[in-house]
Write an enzyme that holds these catalytic residues in place. Structure first.
Site, PDB file in Angstrom:
ATOM      1  N   TYR A  24      13.851   1.076   0.913  1.00 51.13           N
ATOM      2  CA  TYR A  24      13.750   1.862  -0.323  1.00 51.13           C
ATOM      3  C   TYR A  24      15.063   1.877  -1.106  1.00 51.13           C
ATOM      4  CZ  TYR A  24       9.093   3.074   1.089  1.00 51.13           C
ATOM      5  OH  TYR A  24       7.767   2.974   1.447  1.00 51.13           O
ATOM      6  N   VAL A  26       5.993   3.816  -8.001  1.00 51.99           N
ATOM      7  CA  VAL A  26       7.076   4.726  -7.662  1.00 51.99           C
ATOM      8  C   VAL A  26       8.318   4.436  -8.510  1.00 51.99           C
ATOM      9  CG1 VAL A  26       6.200   5.203  -5.349  1.00 51.99           C
ATOM     10  CG2 VAL A  26       7.747   3.260  -5.680  1.00 51.99           C
ATOM     11  N   ASP A  27       8.203   3.480  -9.440  1.00 52.21           N
ATOM     12  CA  ASP A  27       9.309   3.212 -10.365  1.00 52.21           C
ATOM     13  C   ASP A  27       9.310   4.263 -11.477  1.00 52.21           C
ATOM     14  OD1 ASP A  27       7.681   2.364 -12.693  1.00 52.21           O
ATOM     15  OD2 ASP A  27       7.261   0.540 -11.552  1.00 52.21           O
ATOM     16  N   HIS A  76       1.853   8.602  -5.827  1.00 51.88           N
ATOM     17  CA  HIS A  76       2.446   8.053  -4.601  1.00 51.88           C
ATOM     18  C   HIS A  76       3.940   8.371  -4.499  1.00 51.88           C
ATOM     19  CE1 HIS A  76      -0.966   4.829  -4.013  1.00 51.88           C
ATOM     20  NE2 HIS A  76      -1.350   6.047  -3.723  1.00 51.88           N
ATOM     21  N   CYS A  82      14.111  16.692   2.136  1.00 53.97           N
ATOM     22  CA  CYS A  82      14.634  16.893   3.473  1.00 53.97           C
ATOM     23  C   CYS A  82      13.473  17.276   4.393  1.00 53.97           C
ATOM     24  CB  CYS A  82      15.679  18.014   3.424  1.00 53.97           C
ATOM     25  SG  CYS A  82      16.203  18.580   5.050  1.00 53.97           S
ATOM     26  N   CYS A 134      14.076  21.144   5.767  1.00 54.24           N
ATOM     27  CA  CYS A 134      13.808  22.344   4.943  1.00 54.24           C
ATOM     28  C   CYS A 134      12.775  22.083   3.852  1.00 54.24           C
ATOM     29  CB  CYS A 134      15.102  22.877   4.330  1.00 54.24           C
ATOM     30  SG  CYS A 134      15.772  21.818   3.019  1.00 54.24           S
ATOM     31  N   THR A 165      -3.955  -2.801 -11.077  1.00 56.85           N
ATOM     32  CA  THR A 165      -4.086  -2.384  -9.678  1.00 56.85           C
ATOM     33  C   THR A 165      -5.210  -3.153  -9.014  1.00 56.85           C
ATOM     34  OG1 THR A 165      -4.488  -0.507  -8.183  1.00 56.85           O
ATOM     35  CG2 THR A 165      -5.390  -0.311 -10.411  1.00 56.85           C
ATOM     36  N   SER A 166      -4.983  -3.497  -7.735  1.00 59.53           N
ATOM     37  CA  SER A 166      -5.942  -4.362  -7.038  1.00 59.53           C
ATOM     38  C   SER A 166      -7.170  -3.614  -6.545  1.00 59.53           C
ATOM     39  CB  SER A 166      -5.247  -5.045  -5.854  1.00 59.53           C
ATOM     40  OG  SER A 166      -4.776  -4.058  -4.947  1.00 59.53           O
ATOM     41  N   ALA A 222      -0.554  -7.887 -18.471  1.00 54.96           N
ATOM     42  CA  ALA A 222      -0.540  -6.546 -19.076  1.00 54.96           C
ATOM     43  C   ALA A 222       0.185  -6.513 -20.421  1.00 54.96           C
ATOM     44  CB  ALA A 222       0.106  -5.562 -18.105  1.00 54.96           C
TER      45      ALA A 222
HETATM   46  P1  OAD Z   1      -1.294  -4.541  -5.725  1.00 51.31           P
HETATM   47  O1  OAD Z   1      -0.160  -5.449  -5.457  1.00 51.31           O
HETATM   48  O2  OAD Z   1      -2.276  -4.294  -4.644  1.00 51.31           O
HETATM   49  O3  OAD Z   1      -2.128  -5.074  -6.976  1.00 51.31           O
HETATM   50  C1  OAD Z   1      -1.506  -5.472  -8.185  1.00 51.31           C
HETATM   51  C2  OAD Z   1      -2.564  -5.934  -9.142  1.00 51.31           C
HETATM   52  O4  OAD Z   1      -1.929  -6.222 -10.365  1.00 51.31           O
HETATM   53  C3  OAD Z   1      -3.328  -7.192  -8.715  1.00 51.31           C
HETATM   54  O5  OAD Z   1      -4.722  -7.011  -8.904  1.00 51.31           O
HETATM   55  C4  OAD Z   1      -2.796  -8.275  -9.656  1.00 51.31           C
HETATM   56  O6  OAD Z   1      -3.778  -9.235 -10.013  1.00 51.31           O
HETATM   57  C5  OAD Z   1      -2.412  -7.451 -10.874  1.00 51.31           C
HETATM   58  N1  OAD Z   1      -1.330  -8.052 -11.675  1.00 51.31           N
HETATM   59  C6  OAD Z   1      -0.283  -8.808 -11.268  1.00 51.31           C
HETATM   60  N2  OAD Z   1       0.501  -9.143 -12.299  1.00 51.31           N
HETATM   61  C7  OAD Z   1      -0.060  -8.595 -13.408  1.00 51.31           C
HETATM   62  C8  OAD Z   1       0.269  -8.599 -14.799  1.00 51.31           C
HETATM   63  N3  OAD Z   1       1.341  -9.224 -15.259  1.00 51.31           N
HETATM   64  N4  OAD Z   1      -0.556  -7.929 -15.641  1.00 51.31           N
HETATM   65  C9  OAD Z   1      -1.650  -7.283 -15.188  1.00 51.31           C
HETATM   66  N5  OAD Z   1      -2.015  -7.249 -13.895  1.00 51.31           N
HETATM   67  C10 OAD Z   1      -1.232  -7.888 -13.009  1.00 51.31           C
HETATM   68  O7  OAD Z   1      -0.658  -3.168  -6.279  1.00 51.31           O
HETATM   69  P2  OAD Z   1      -1.338  -1.722  -6.427  1.00 51.31           P
HETATM   70  O8  OAD Z   1      -2.793  -1.852  -6.700  1.00 51.31           O
HETATM   71  O9  OAD Z   1      -0.509  -0.943  -7.345  1.00 51.31           O
HETATM   72  O10 OAD Z   1       1.236   2.224  -2.090  1.00 51.31           O
HETATM   73  O11 OAD Z   1      -1.145  -1.169  -4.958  1.00 51.31           O
HETATM   74  C11 OAD Z   1      -1.575   0.147  -4.673  1.00 51.31           C
HETATM   75  C12 OAD Z   1      -0.686   0.772  -3.623  1.00 51.31           C
HETATM   76  O12 OAD Z   1      -0.598  -0.101  -2.490  1.00 51.31           O
HETATM   77  C13 OAD Z   1       0.752   0.943  -4.048  1.00 51.31           C
HETATM   78  O13 OAD Z   1       0.967   2.128  -4.770  1.00 51.31           O
HETATM   79  C14 OAD Z   1       1.471   0.969  -2.736  1.00 51.31           C
HETATM   80  C15 OAD Z   1       0.772  -0.155  -2.044  1.00 51.31           C
HETATM   81  O14 OAD Z   1       0.746  -0.120  -0.676  1.00 51.31           O
HETATM   82  C16 OAD Z   1       2.115   2.724  -1.220  1.00 51.31           C
HETATM   83  O15 OAD Z   1       3.161   2.171  -0.944  1.00 51.31           O
HETATM   84  C17 OAD Z   1       1.700   4.038  -0.635  1.00 51.31           C
END
Ligand code: OAD
Length: 234
Positions: free
Chosen positions: A56, A93-94, A109, A117, A120, A177-178, A220
């Site tokens: 991290y 998380v950015d 997330h 901490c 506490c 998001t995937s 995007a």
């Molecule tokens: P993923 O990496 O699972 O999915 C990213 C998605 O974005 C995929 O479907 C890609 O096709 C798409 N993608 C990639 N580049 C892109 C672009 N330039 N424009 C548009 N789409 C694009 O990421 P998340 O779905 O965010 O959680 O993952 C969900 C969670 O899984 C995260 O928050 C994280 C991870 O484990 C934790 O760490 C708790």
């Protein structure tokens, strides 16, 4: 003017990809390089806190080198110019939504720029590296500071507020998001069951594509500004 009054937008790693932050499940993504069980679970942290801090710390340092892209900017513009409500629920998380100017924002997330901490439970903003020796600024005890990130097996934040917003939404948009991680992957079904129109904006069809009424596929920075323009134009 848009015909929608209450818009909920779910965002994921794909939104920040063109800012230079890696996604998780794409080829060469974060989970191809790291075992999530080692760096993103409470058990992994208990086993090897230094490794988790290193992971991290690196991602927190990356934030100093990136800037919001045209898609983040377009979503901030939507919040400013739309006459109804706009809520962004991000899995990211950015800090790129905030940097673009979005204020109606939930980090479900957690956030890289926050820590807490485990002794506490007090949290604070944090821009530097974390170490296992660091003393808590509130209680003074060492060894308990952790990133304020929701790990696998932990409960995402503000689920009650998100649930209410999904119930009231008339438009639900999922961006970059995937659709692999619940509960976020289930938001489209919740919003749809409450009568919202549902739209996917993603590089490619996600796991949940079939749940959406409409989908636009592409990077995007190209498709989000265009979609926001069409929404604002009604
Ligand atoms: P993923 O990496 O699972 O999915 C990213 C998605 O974005 C995929 O479907 C890609 O096709 C798409 N993608 C990639 N580049 C892109 C672009 N330039 N424009 C548009 N789409 C694009 O990421 P998340 O779905 O965010 O959680 O993952 C969900 C969670 O899984 C995260 O928050 C994280 C991870 O484990 C934790 O760490 C708790």
């Amino acid at each position: 003017m848009s015909r929608y009054q209450r818009i909920v937008i779910l965002t994921g790693a794909g939104l920040s990809a063109e800012s230079g932050l890696a996604t998780f499940r794409d080829k060469g993504g974060v989970w191809a390089r790291y075992d999530y069980r080692e760096v993103a679970t409470p058990e992994g942290f208990a086993r090897n806190p230094s490794l988790v801090h290193e992971f991290y710390n690196m991602r927190r340092r990356d934030l100093k080198t990136v800037a919001p892209n045209a898609a983040h900017m377009a979503l901030a513009r939507l919040e400013q110019e739309h006459r109804g409500e706009v809520l962004i629920v991000t899995q990211n998380v950015d800090n790129l939504h905030e940097a673009a100017g979005s204020t109606s924002l939930i980090h479900m997330h957690g956030e890289l720029l926050k820590v807490y901490c485990t002794h506490c439970r007090k949290g604070c903003s944090w821009t530097d590296d974390l170490t296992t020796e660091l003393a808590c600024p509130s209680c003074g005890k060492s060894g308990g500071m952790r990133p304020d990130i929701v790990w696998f097996g932990e409960m995402p934040y503000h689920m009650d507020v998100i649930g209410e917003a999904l119930e009231q939404a008339d438009l639900f948009i999922s961006i970059g998001t995937s659709g692999n991680v619940y509960p976020a992957a289930g938001f489209v079904a919740e919003a749809r069951a409450s009568g919202a129109h549902t739209v996917e904006l993603n590089l490619e069809p996600s796991e949940g594509r079939s749940f959406f009424h409409e989908a636009i596929h592409g990077p995007a920075t190209r498709i989000v500004p265009g979609f926001v323009d069409s929404l604002l134009a009604g």
